[in-house]
Design a protein around this motif. Structure first.
Motif, PDB file in Angstrom:
ATOM      1  N   UNK A  51       1.676  -5.536  13.033  1.00 20.03           N
ATOM      2  CA  UNK A  51       1.227  -6.804  12.462  1.00 20.03           C
ATOM      3  C   UNK A  51       2.448  -7.508  11.867  1.00 20.03           C
ATOM      4  N   UNK A  52       2.935  -8.546  12.544  1.00 21.39           N
ATOM      5  CA  UNK A  52       4.144  -9.240  12.092  1.00 21.39           C
ATOM      6  C   UNK A  52       3.912 -10.052  10.821  1.00 21.39           C
ATOM      7  N   UNK A  53       2.667 -10.225  10.404  1.00 21.20           N
ATOM      8  CA  UNK A  53       2.352 -10.991   9.196  1.00 21.20           C
ATOM      9  C   UNK A  53       1.927 -10.090   8.037  1.00 21.20           C
ATOM     10  N   UNK A  54       2.173  -8.798   8.162  1.00 19.60           N
ATOM     11  CA  UNK A  54       1.810  -7.856   7.099  1.00 19.60           C
ATOM     12  C   UNK A  54       2.616  -8.186   5.839  1.00 19.60           C
ATOM     13  N   UNK A  55       1.981  -8.191   4.664  1.00 25.29           N
ATOM     14  CA  UNK A  55       2.680  -8.579   3.437  1.00 25.29           C
ATOM     15  C   UNK A  55       3.818  -7.634   3.034  1.00 25.29           C
ATOM     16  N   UNK A  56       3.848  -6.423   3.559  1.00 28.45           N
ATOM     17  CA  UNK A  56       4.910  -5.479   3.218  1.00 28.45           C
ATOM     18  C   UNK A  56       6.080  -5.523   4.188  1.00 28.45           C
ATOM     19  N   UNK A  57       6.062  -6.440   5.133  1.00 25.96           N
ATOM     20  CA  UNK A  57       7.105  -6.518   6.154  1.00 25.96           C
ATOM     21  C   UNK A  57       8.068  -7.656   5.855  1.00 25.96           C
ATOM     22  N   UNK A  58       9.359  -7.328   5.829  1.00 24.81           N
ATOM     23  CA  UNK A  58      10.407  -8.329   5.680  1.00 24.81           C
ATOM     24  C   UNK A  58      11.438  -8.064   6.767  1.00 24.81           C
ATOM     25  N   UNK A  59      11.622  -9.015   7.655  1.00 20.52           N
ATOM     26  CA  UNK A  59      12.570  -8.884   8.754  1.00 20.52           C
ATOM     27  C   UNK A  59      13.776  -9.756   8.463  1.00 20.52           C
ATOM     28  N   UNK A  60      14.958  -9.162   8.473  1.00 19.63           N
ATOM     29  CA  UNK A  60      16.198  -9.890   8.266  1.00 19.63           C
ATOM     30  C   UNK A  60      16.986  -9.885   9.559  1.00 19.63           C
ATOM     31  N   UNK A  61      17.576 -11.016   9.887  1.00 23.87           N
ATOM     32  CA  UNK A  61      18.401 -11.090  11.086  1.00 23.87           C
ATOM     33  C   UNK A  61      19.546 -12.052  10.822  1.00 23.87           C
ATOM     34  N   UNK A 112       3.724   3.071  12.115  1.00 28.97           N
ATOM     35  CA  UNK A 112       3.413   4.475  11.834  1.00 28.97           C
ATOM     36  C   UNK A 112       3.394   4.743  10.326  1.00 28.97           C
ATOM     37  N   UNK A 113       4.394   4.207   9.614  1.00 25.86           N
ATOM     38  CA  UNK A 113       4.503   4.460   8.180  1.00 25.86           C
ATOM     39  C   UNK A 113       3.337   3.859   7.404  1.00 25.86           C
ATOM     40  N   UNK A 114       2.807   2.757   7.891  1.00 24.47           N
ATOM     41  CA  UNK A 114       1.713   2.076   7.204  1.00 24.47           C
ATOM     42  C   UNK A 114       0.340   2.418   7.777  1.00 24.47           C
ATOM     43  N   UNK A 115       0.317   3.394   8.682  1.00 17.55           N
ATOM     44  CA  UNK A 115      -0.931   3.883   9.275  1.00 17.55           C
ATOM     45  C   UNK A 115      -1.763   2.746   9.869  1.00 17.55           C
ATOM     46  N   UNK A 116      -1.082   1.841  10.582  1.00 12.31           N
ATOM     47  CA  UNK A 116      -1.743   0.727  11.237  1.00 12.31           C
ATOM     48  C   UNK A 116      -2.061   1.099  12.674  1.00 12.31           C
ATOM     49  N   UNK A 176       3.759   5.025  19.907  1.00 17.34           N
ATOM     50  CA  UNK A 176       5.099   4.452  20.044  1.00 17.34           C
ATOM     51  C   UNK A 176       5.168   3.585  21.284  1.00 17.34           C
ATOM     52  N   UNK A 177       5.572   2.352  21.103  1.00 14.57           N
ATOM     53  CA  UNK A 177       5.745   1.450  22.236  1.00 14.57           C
ATOM     54  C   UNK A 177       7.166   1.531  22.784  1.00 14.57           C
ATOM     55  N   UNK A 178       8.125   1.885  21.933  1.00 12.67           N
ATOM     56  CA  UNK A 178       9.520   1.995  22.359  1.00 12.67           C
ATOM     57  C   UNK A 178       9.678   3.207  23.281  1.00 12.67           C
ATOM     58  N   UNK A 179      10.360   2.986  24.372  1.00 12.18           N
ATOM     59  CA  UNK A 179      10.608   4.055  25.335  1.00 12.18           C
ATOM     60  C   UNK A 179      11.910   4.749  24.959  1.00 12.18           C
TER      61      UNK A 179
END
Length: 77
Positions: A55-65, A47-51, A2-5
């Protein structure tokens, strides 16, 4: 891993959800700006993807803002 404090309670909750196969398809993280919500979400994804690292370019990642409304006059009315 975990990088988040902080977020210790939330980390345990998400670790348990992931380890028990109960993770939902989406979550909304809300709260004050600059407290680590985005970093925490990235850690959950990692953690969920056992990486080994995020990886911000992972095909299973979708970021909405939110759309940047600066300059959009309708957003100011």
């Amino acid at each position: 891993m975990w990088r988040a404090i902080g977020f210790n309670k939330q980390k345990e909750i998400f670790k348990n959800l992931i380890n028990n196969g109960e993770l939902s398809h989406a979550y909304v993280f809300q709260g004050p700006e600059q407290i680590g919500k985005k970093l925490f979400a990235q850690d959950v994804f990692t953690y969920a993807n056992k990486l080994s690292e995020f990886n911000s370019h992972h095909p299973d990642l979708l970021v909405l803002s939110p759309k940047d409304t600066e300059g959009d006059i309708s957003a100011r009315l």
